[in-house]
Design an enzyme around this catalytic site. Structure first.
Site, short mmCIF file in Angstrom:
data_model
loop_
_atom_site.label_atom_id
_atom_site.label_comp_id
_atom_site.label_asym_id
_atom_site.label_seq_id
_atom_site.Cartn_x
_atom_site.Cartn_y
_atom_site.Cartn_z
N LYS A 1 10.22 9.43 -10.11
CA LYS A 1 10.74 10.78 -9.87
C LYS A 1 9.81 11.55 -8.91
O LYS A 1 8.68 11.11 -8.64
CB LYS A 1 10.89 11.49 -11.22
CG LYS A 1 11.90 10.79 -12.15
CD LYS A 1 12.01 11.51 -13.48
CE LYS A 1 13.01 10.82 -14.40
NZ LYS A 1 13.14 11.56 -15.69
N ARG B 1 12.15 0.26 -20.73
CA ARG B 1 12.16 1.50 -21.52
C ARG B 1 10.90 1.58 -22.38
O ARG B 1 10.33 2.65 -22.57
CB ARG B 1 13.41 1.57 -22.40
CG ARG B 1 14.73 1.55 -21.63
CD ARG B 1 15.16 2.89 -21.12
NE ARG B 1 15.54 3.81 -22.17
CZ ARG B 1 15.98 5.05 -21.95
NH1 ARG B 1 16.10 5.50 -20.69
NH2 ARG B 1 16.31 5.84 -22.95
N ASN C 1 8.35 13.82 -16.12
CA ASN C 1 7.95 12.61 -16.84
C ASN C 1 7.92 11.33 -16.00
O ASN C 1 8.07 10.22 -16.52
CB ASN C 1 8.77 12.45 -18.13
CG ASN C 1 10.25 12.28 -17.88
OD1 ASN C 1 10.70 12.22 -16.73
ND2 ASN C 1 11.03 12.20 -18.95
N PHE D 1 19.41 22.16 -19.98
CA PHE D 1 18.39 21.87 -18.97
C PHE D 1 18.95 21.20 -17.72
O PHE D 1 18.20 20.91 -16.79
CB PHE D 1 17.26 21.02 -19.57
CG PHE D 1 17.70 19.68 -20.12
CD1 PHE D 1 17.93 18.59 -19.28
CD2 PHE D 1 17.87 19.50 -21.48
CE1 PHE D 1 18.33 17.36 -19.79
CE2 PHE D 1 18.28 18.26 -22.00
CZ PHE D 1 18.50 17.19 -21.14
N ARG E 1 4.52 7.08 -19.44
CA ARG E 1 4.54 8.51 -19.77
C ARG E 1 3.40 8.88 -20.72
O ARG E 1 2.82 9.97 -20.60
CB ARG E 1 5.89 8.89 -20.38
CG ARG E 1 7.03 8.89 -19.35
CD ARG E 1 8.38 8.99 -20.04
NE ARG E 1 9.50 9.10 -19.12
CZ ARG E 1 10.76 8.88 -19.47
NH1 ARG E 1 11.08 8.55 -20.70
NH2 ARG E 1 11.73 9.00 -18.57
N HIS F 1 12.19 7.12 -14.39
CA HIS F 1 13.46 6.91 -15.08
C HIS F 1 13.73 5.41 -15.19
O HIS F 1 13.43 4.65 -14.27
CB HIS F 1 14.61 7.55 -14.27
CG HIS F 1 15.97 7.03 -14.66
ND1 HIS F 1 16.66 7.51 -15.74
CD2 HIS F 1 16.74 6.04 -14.13
CE1 HIS F 1 17.80 6.84 -15.85
NE2 HIS F 1 17.87 5.95 -14.88
N GLU G 1 23.72 2.31 -11.81
CA GLU G 1 22.69 3.11 -11.15
C GLU G 1 22.12 2.39 -9.92
O GLU G 1 21.75 3.04 -8.94
CB GLU G 1 21.59 3.46 -12.16
CG GLU G 1 22.10 4.44 -13.22
CD GLU G 1 21.13 4.65 -14.38
OE1 GLU G 1 21.46 5.45 -15.27
OE2 GLU G 1 20.06 4.01 -14.40
N TYR H 1 23.19 11.84 -13.34
CA TYR H 1 22.91 12.44 -14.66
C TYR H 1 24.17 13.05 -15.29
O TYR H 1 24.07 13.96 -16.12
CB TYR H 1 21.82 13.50 -14.53
CG TYR H 1 20.42 12.92 -14.46
CD1 TYR H 1 19.90 12.14 -15.49
CD2 TYR H 1 19.58 13.16 -13.36
CE1 TYR H 1 18.62 11.60 -15.44
CE2 TYR H 1 18.29 12.63 -13.30
CZ TYR H 1 17.82 11.86 -14.35
OH TYR H 1 16.55 11.34 -14.30
N THR I 1 10.82 9.91 -23.95
CA THR I 1 11.21 10.93 -22.96
C THR I 1 10.19 12.06 -22.88
O THR I 1 9.83 12.50 -21.78
CB THR I 1 12.60 11.51 -23.34
OG1 THR I 1 13.52 10.41 -23.45
CG2 THR I 1 13.09 12.49 -22.29
P1 RTP Z 1 15.51 9.03 -18.05
O1 RTP Z 1 17.02 9.02 -18.02
O2 RTP Z 1 14.90 9.88 -16.98
O3 RTP Z 1 14.88 7.67 -18.16
O4 RTP Z 1 15.11 9.78 -19.37
P2 RTP Z 1 15.50 9.48 -20.83
O5 RTP Z 1 16.63 8.53 -20.95
O6 RTP Z 1 14.22 9.16 -21.50
O7 RTP Z 1 15.98 10.93 -21.30
P3 RTP Z 1 17.39 11.67 -21.22
O8 RTP Z 1 17.62 12.30 -22.53
O9 RTP Z 1 18.45 10.78 -20.64
O10 RTP Z 1 17.05 12.83 -20.18
C1 RTP Z 1 17.00 12.57 -18.80
C2 RTP Z 1 15.91 13.37 -18.18
O11 RTP Z 1 16.22 14.76 -18.28
C3 RTP Z 1 15.02 15.49 -18.38
N1 RTP Z 1 15.03 16.28 -19.62
N2 RTP Z 1 14.59 17.50 -19.67
N3 RTP Z 1 14.52 19.48 -22.72
C4 RTP Z 1 14.35 19.23 -21.42
O12 RTP Z 1 13.90 20.03 -20.66
C5 RTP Z 1 14.74 17.91 -20.95
N4 RTP Z 1 15.25 16.93 -21.67
C6 RTP Z 1 15.43 15.89 -20.82
C7 RTP Z 1 13.86 14.52 -18.38
O13 RTP Z 1 13.39 14.38 -17.04
C8 RTP Z 1 14.54 13.24 -18.83
O14 RTP Z 1 13.81 12.11 -18.42
#
Ligand code: RTP
Length: 135
Positions: free
Chosen positions: A16, A92, A119, A64, A109, A122, A133, A56, A98
């Protein structure tokens, strides 16, 4: 019987904007290389807003979401495809939780970040999303 853990898969990993800006590209690539996965595609890319929203789209209803789109389009990202046995789930694990404060030490992370909104990386959450993707 072949467990899914033993299948050769492909996943999409994206460094990112914060990871690129902080000079962590080599560090992230190194961790996947050392684990034994094969880099099958790489490009530096400044993601336009419409594509970020598509990437996304599952998070569209989250509060958010606008901040996430601003963040992901704020600078170049490094888009990669990685291939290997069980690479989707393993990536992962290498990336960690996350929220970087909850991510285990030893993960990307857990070692390199403190904020969910910054973070570093992705990784696709399923082989199907990996294909989508990468496309
Ligand atoms: P990623 O898709 O980036 O690998 O992340 P992830 O599956 O671990 O998490 P996900 O829930 O899919 O969220 C995607 C990305 O959104 C941002 N995020 N911000 N509360 C917040 O401010 C918040 N929650 C999620 C993060 O950049 C997260 O990686």
């Amino acid at each position: 019987l072949v467990a899914s853990m033993e299948q050769v898969e492909e996943t999409y990993i994206m460094i990112k904007p914060d990871g690129v800006q902080r000079g962590l590209v080599g560090e992230v690539i190194s961790r996947f290389e050392k684990k034994g996965f094969k880099l099958t595609g790489l490009k530096l890319f400044h993601c336009p807003k419409d594509l970020a929203e598509e990437h996304y789209k599952d998070l569209k209803s989250k509060s958010f979401f606008p901040k996430l789109i601003d963040y992901i389009t704020s600078g170049p990202v490094v888009c990669m495809s990685w291939e290997g046995i069980g690479v989707v789930a393993s990536a992962r694990k290498l990336i960690g939780a996350t929220n970087p404060l909850q991510a285990e030490p030893g993960t990307i992370r857990g070692d390199l970040a403190v904020q969910t909104g910054r973070n570093v990386v992705h990784g696709s959450d399923s082989p199907e999303n990996g294909k989508r993707e990468i496309g």
